[in-house]
Design an enzyme around this catalytic site. Structure first.
Site, mmCIF file in Angstrom:
data_model
loop_
_atom_site.group_PDB
_atom_site.id
_atom_site.type_symbol
_atom_site.label_atom_id
_atom_site.label_comp_id
_atom_site.label_asym_id
_atom_site.label_seq_id
_atom_site.Cartn_x
_atom_site.Cartn_y
_atom_site.Cartn_z
ATOM 1 C CB SER A 110 -3.661 -3.583 4.481
ATOM 2 O OG SER A 110 -3.148 -4.787 5.008
ATOM 3 C CB CYS A 111 -8.215 -6.929 2.129
ATOM 4 S SG CYS A 111 -8.430 -7.770 3.710
HETATM 5 FE FE FE Z 1 -7.944 -5.909 5.023
#
Ligand code: FE
Length: 205
Positions: A110-111
């Site tokens: 979830s960067c």
């Molecule tokens: Fe990520």
């Protein structure tokens, strides 16, 4: 092996309760300071959020030199505005045009560019979004209510721990002469992820 104080055995199933219980355990062990934790949560919930990214986009729409600098080296350009830190080390700005629409995903986890957009929305972290964004981006866009011209190509950018992306949406028509504060109101969080477009003036409340 003794399992009595293993977190798995004492944590309730409800996520909010789990977090609270974990916090209590870690605080009890002296591993975290609840005041520091509250400060971090408050910062990311209230002080850092999409309003930061919106200021960057509005400035890029208004100042050609800043736009060029942002597209050239977004990390430096946004740092200069005071937006840097955790989860925002290397930022790349990608600009939407009539020919190309950009959309951001992190297929691995979830960067997300925290200093510019705050904490990612739940759907950004979902398995469905992460897998479908790459496979069928136009369908995902239509789920978000975005229909692009067939002539517009869609480019999907996969974030990593090293590289975070900020979409610069297209400036809406009929906004000539608007101040940057006024323009920033048109820039939604989703428009900076690429799952939305900037609001049109008539869509403002
Ligand atoms: Fe990520």
């Amino acid at each position: 092996m003794p399992h009595d104080d293993h977190p798995h055995t004492v944590l309730p199933s409800d996520p909010a309760l789990r977090v609270k219980t974990l916090e209590t355990i870690l605080t009890g062990k002296g591993l975290i300071d609840p005041a520091a934790l509250d400060e971090i949560i408050d910062t990311y919930q209230n002080k850092i959020g999409p309003q930061n990214g919106a200021r960057v986009v509005a400035r890029a729409w208004d100042e050609p030199d800043f736009r060029a600098a942002l597209l050239e080296d977004a990390t430096a350009a946004v740092s200069e505005m005071g937006f840097f830190g955790r989860q925002g080390e290397h930022v790349v700005a990608v600009e939407n045009t009539p020919e190309r629409h950009n959309m951001v995903v992190c297929t691995l986890c979830s960067c997300y560019p925290w200093p510019l957009l705050g904490i990612p929305p739940g759907w950004y972290k979902s398995d469905a979004y992460r897998s479908r964004a790459v496979r069928e981006p136009r369908k995902v866009l239509s789920d978000f209510g975005v229909t692009l011209s067939p002539d517009t190509a869609v480019r999907v950018w996969d974030s990593t721990a090293e590289m975070r992306y900020l979409v610069v949406p297209m400036r809406p028509d009929n906004t000539e002469g608007w101040s940057q504060d006024e323009l920033a109101r048109l820039v939604t969080r989703d428009s900076m992820i690429g799952t939305g477009l900037a609001l049109r003036p008539e869509e403002l409340e």
